[in-house]
Design a protein around this motif. Structure first.
Motif, PDB file in Angstrom:
ATOM      1  N   VAL A   1       0.864  -1.192   0.000  1.00 30.14           N
ATOM      2  CA  VAL A   1       0.000   0.000   0.000  1.00 30.14           C
ATOM      3  C   VAL A   1       0.895   1.234   0.000  1.00 30.14           C
ATOM      4  O   VAL A   1       1.908   1.265   0.697  1.00 30.14           O
ATOM      5  CB  VAL A   1      -0.885   0.048   1.285  1.00 30.14           C
ATOM      6  CG1 VAL A   1      -1.760   1.295   1.291  1.00 30.14           C
ATOM      7  CG2 VAL A   1      -1.733  -1.201   1.411  1.00 30.14           C
TER       8      VAL A   1
ATOM      9  N   TYR B   1      14.138  17.110   5.405  1.00 30.10           N
ATOM     10  CA  TYR B   1      13.852  15.837   6.095  1.00 30.10           C
ATOM     11  C   TYR B   1      13.676  16.085   7.602  1.00 30.10           C
ATOM     12  O   TYR B   1      12.715  15.609   8.211  1.00 30.10           O
ATOM     13  CB  TYR B   1      15.007  14.881   5.813  1.00 30.10           C
ATOM     14  CG  TYR B   1      15.015  13.589   6.585  1.00 30.10           C
ATOM     15  CD1 TYR B   1      14.080  12.592   6.343  1.00 30.10           C
ATOM     16  CD2 TYR B   1      16.019  13.342   7.549  1.00 30.10           C
ATOM     17  CE1 TYR B   1      14.127  11.385   7.038  1.00 30.10           C
ATOM     18  CE2 TYR B   1      16.077  12.139   8.230  1.00 30.10           C
ATOM     19  CZ  TYR B   1      15.124  11.168   7.977  1.00 30.10           C
ATOM     20  OH  TYR B   1      15.178   9.977   8.665  1.00 30.10           O
TER      21      TYR B   1
ATOM     22  N   VAL C   1      22.016   3.506  11.604  1.00 27.36           N
ATOM     23  CA  VAL C   1      21.926   2.061  11.770  1.00 27.36           C
ATOM     24  C   VAL C   1      22.376   1.420  10.449  1.00 27.36           C
ATOM     25  O   VAL C   1      22.085   1.949   9.379  1.00 27.36           O
ATOM     26  CB  VAL C   1      20.473   1.633  12.090  1.00 27.36           C
ATOM     27  CG1 VAL C   1      20.431   0.160  12.475  1.00 27.36           C
ATOM     28  CG2 VAL C   1      19.890   2.499  13.203  1.00 27.36           C
TER      29      VAL C   1
HETATM   30  N1  LIG Z   1      18.638   3.676   9.026  1.00 30.16           N
HETATM   31  C1  LIG Z   1      18.959   4.685   9.815  1.00 30.16           C
HETATM   32  O1  LIG Z   1      20.108   4.830  10.179  1.00 30.16           O
HETATM   33  C2  LIG Z   1      17.918   5.668  10.295  1.00 30.16           C
HETATM   34  C3  LIG Z   1      18.357   6.750  11.039  1.00 30.16           C
HETATM   35  C4  LIG Z   1      17.420   7.669  11.492  1.00 30.16           C
HETATM   36  C5  LIG Z   1      16.090   7.470  11.239  1.00 30.16           C
HETATM   37  N2  LIG Z   1      15.681   6.402  10.517  1.00 30.16           N
HETATM   38  C6  LIG Z   1      14.242   6.247  10.272  1.00 30.16           C
HETATM   39  O2  LIG Z   1      13.878   4.895  10.461  1.00 30.16           O
HETATM   40  C7  LIG Z   1      12.892   4.511   9.514  1.00 30.16           C
HETATM   41  C8  LIG Z   1      13.350   3.300   8.731  1.00 30.16           C
HETATM   42  O3  LIG Z   1      14.563   3.607   8.068  1.00 30.16           O
HETATM   43  P1  LIG Z   1      15.287   2.558   7.109  1.00 30.16           P
HETATM   44  O4  LIG Z   1      16.739   2.869   7.155  1.00 30.16           O
HETATM   45  O5  LIG Z   1      14.822   1.202   7.414  1.00 30.16           O
HETATM   46  O6  LIG Z   1      14.734   3.050   5.691  1.00 30.16           O
HETATM   47  P2  LIG Z   1      14.203   2.216   4.433  1.00 30.16           P
HETATM   48  O7  LIG Z   1      14.219   3.159   3.286  1.00 30.16           O
HETATM   49  O8  LIG Z   1      14.942   0.934   4.287  1.00 30.16           O
HETATM   50  O9  LIG Z   1      12.703   1.898   4.836  1.00 30.16           O
HETATM   51  C9  LIG Z   1      11.645   2.794   4.625  1.00 30.16           C
HETATM   52  C10 LIG Z   1      10.539   2.035   3.928  1.00 30.16           C
HETATM   53  O10 LIG Z   1       9.418   2.902   3.755  1.00 30.16           O
HETATM   54  C11 LIG Z   1       8.793   2.539   2.530  1.00 30.16           C
HETATM   55  N3  LIG Z   1       7.981   3.653   2.057  1.00 30.16           N
HETATM   56  C12 LIG Z   1       8.391   4.861   1.596  1.00 30.16           C
HETATM   57  N4  LIG Z   1       7.340   5.595   1.227  1.00 30.16           N
HETATM   58  C13 LIG Z   1       6.226   4.836   1.448  1.00 30.16           C
HETATM   59  C14 LIG Z   1       4.847   5.043   1.226  1.00 30.16           C
HETATM   60  N5  LIG Z   1       4.386   6.192   0.715  1.00 30.16           N
HETATM   61  N6  LIG Z   1       3.980   4.045   1.558  1.00 30.16           N
HETATM   62  C15 LIG Z   1       4.430   2.881   2.071  1.00 30.16           C
HETATM   63  N7  LIG Z   1       5.742   2.627   2.297  1.00 30.16           N
HETATM   64  C16 LIG Z   1       6.626   3.602   1.980  1.00 30.16           C
HETATM   65  C17 LIG Z   1       9.954   2.212   1.596  1.00 30.16           C
HETATM   66  O11 LIG Z   1       9.578   1.392   0.522  1.00 30.16           O
HETATM   67  C18 LIG Z   1      10.928   1.528   2.543  1.00 30.16           C
HETATM   68  O12 LIG Z   1      10.786   0.132   2.493  1.00 30.16           O
HETATM   69  C19 LIG Z   1      12.618   5.739   8.658  1.00 30.16           C
HETATM   70  O13 LIG Z   1      11.500   6.408   9.173  1.00 30.16           O
HETATM   71  C20 LIG Z   1      13.851   6.589   8.851  1.00 30.16           C
HETATM   72  O14 LIG Z   1      13.559   7.957   8.700  1.00 30.16           O
HETATM   73  C21 LIG Z   1      16.578   5.508  10.016  1.00 30.16           C
END
Ligand SMILES: NC(=O)c1ccc[n+]([C@@H]2O[C@H](COP(=O)([O-])OP(=O)(O)OC[C@H]3O[C@@H](n4cnc5c(N)ncnc54)[C@H](O)[C@@H]3O)[C@@H](O)[C@H]2O)c1
Length: 346
Positions: free
Chosen positions: A50, A140, A170
């Motif tokens: 979705v 962002y 992460v």
């Molecule tokens: N990885 C990090 O180091 C880090 C650091 C700070 C914050 N975060 C936050 O943690 C969360 C996860 O990060 P991540 O690294 O796993 O990112 P990621 O990009 O791997 O995961 C985000 C997911 O959201 C999905 N997505 C995007 N737009 C969408 C929409 N409109 N509808 C449905 N799904 C949608 C994408 O397909 C993706 O699978 C995010 O909110 C990110 O801002 C991550």
């Protein structure tokens, strides 16, 4: 209990959804596969494709699967690119969140766990402490700030529990290697595997603290618990030791035994020089523990990356391409003036 995880095909969402299912919860995972991968979704997670920007479709899915806990991770999390993709970033962060939060509240959700970011601290002096004010300096960070404030305001009016998690750099298995705009560890690994030069923004002396997913995940799982001491809390979840990007690059190239060419590019617009955070609150409330040092985390991720092999860069469009965007984003047909491509199965 039933937990709804958004961004469930993403890096952290995939791990979290699988971990919650393994703990015995009924887990429904939502993702539009714009940045995630179907292979990241564990077999015990009910997966629904979705796009959260579609308010009606989102409301239908939430009402068909009313959750007790909502863990919201879906995002366009490309902080550096957010100045060049502001519409996409607002749609996939602020709007997407409102679209899932409203039906979840209408269904009586008990707790919301919002995955925010260190970006809300902006360019204040690190280590960032949860008591610092929000002072984002990029699009962002503004979105994550708004999402945090919306959570606090709605929780005050509509009375639900919430925990805001602010993860920090992460990395690990399942992280996208295809994203040219974010995940520095994955970008270095993919460029090495593809035999391409490594790019470093500025002098490479900017400091970050990285945390391996195997260490962060237990803390993320605890954040989903409905506990009075977690309610109304903001908690940083990040590594305890900071390193420079140059040091990180050395570790990654040593792991691959690679002698890659390194090219320095100008700083990215509005990129914060040093960003790392306090971790005491995550230890106290979420039992955060570092069992893997950076080298070991890199070794594990590298093993996984090698098994996947070199990945094609994901085609991506910038809404506002300009000479201020790093030139590698504009090379290889990666970015143009077209709108972002439609999500597709990968
Ligand atoms: N990885 C990090 O180091 C880090 C650091 C700070 C914050 N975060 C936050 O943690 C969360 C996860 O990060 P991540 O690294 O796993 O990112 P990621 O990009 O791997 O995961 C985000 C997911 O959201 C999905 N997505 C995007 N737009 C969408 C929409 N409109 N509808 C449905 N799904 C949608 C994408 O397909 C993706 O699978 C995010 O909110 C990110 O801002 C991550």
């Amino acid at each position: 209990m039933r937990v709804l995880v958004t961004g469930a095909a993403g890096f952290m969402g995939g791990h979290l959804a699988e971990g919650l299912a393994a703990s015995g919860h009924e887990v429904v995972g939502i993702d539009d596969l714009s940045g995630g991968f179907r292979r990241n979704v564990g077999p015990d997670v009910e997966f629904l494709q979705v796009d959260l920007r579609d308010a009606d479709a989102t409301a239908r899915v939430v009402k068909d699967n009313p959750p007790e806990v909502l863990c919201h991770l879906a995002a366009n999390a490309r902080e550096g690119a957010s100045q060049f993709q502001p519409r996409d970033v607002c749609g996939r962060n602020l709007m997407a969140y409102a679209n899932v939060l409203v039906p979840a509240l209408q269904c009586g959700v008990k707790k919301v766990v919002l995955y925010s970011s260190m970006a809300v601290y902006g360019d204040q002096e690190p280590p960032f402490d949860e008591r610092m004010p929000r002072r984002p300096v990029d699009v962002y960070g503004v979105n994550k700030t708004g999402m945090e404030e919306i959570t606090e305001i709605l929780a005050d009016v509509h009375e639900f529990d919430y925990t805001i998690v602010r993860p920090h750099n992460v990395f690990g298995e399942r992280q996208s290697l295809r994203d040219p705009f974010r995940n520095v560890v994955g970008i270095f690994m993919n460029r090495i595997m593809r035999g391409e030069p490594l790019y470093v923004y500025g002098d490479g002396e900017q400091r970050r603290a990285f945390s391996y997913i195997g260490d962060s995940l237990p803390a993320f799982l605890r954040a989903a618990e409905i506990r009075p001491d977690l309610n109304h809390q903001i908690i940083n979840v990040g590594g305890k030791h900071s390193v420079t990007v140059n040091e990180l690059l050395e570790m990654v190239t040593a792991e691959f035994d690679a002698e890659s060419e390194v090219q320095h590019l100008p700083d990215r617009p509005r990129e914060v020089k040093n960003a790392y955070c306090t971790w005491e609150k995550s230890v106290e409330l979420l039992g955060y523990e570092e069992k893997h040092d950076l080298k070991e985390g890199i070794r594990r991720m590298a093993e996984w990356a090698r098994s996947l092999g070199p990945q094609p860069w994901r085609e991506e469009r910038l809404e506002l391409p300009s000479e201020k965007a790093p030139r590698i984003w504009l090379e290889n047909g990666l970015a143009g003036a077209d709108p972002a491509p439609e999500p597709r199965e990968q």
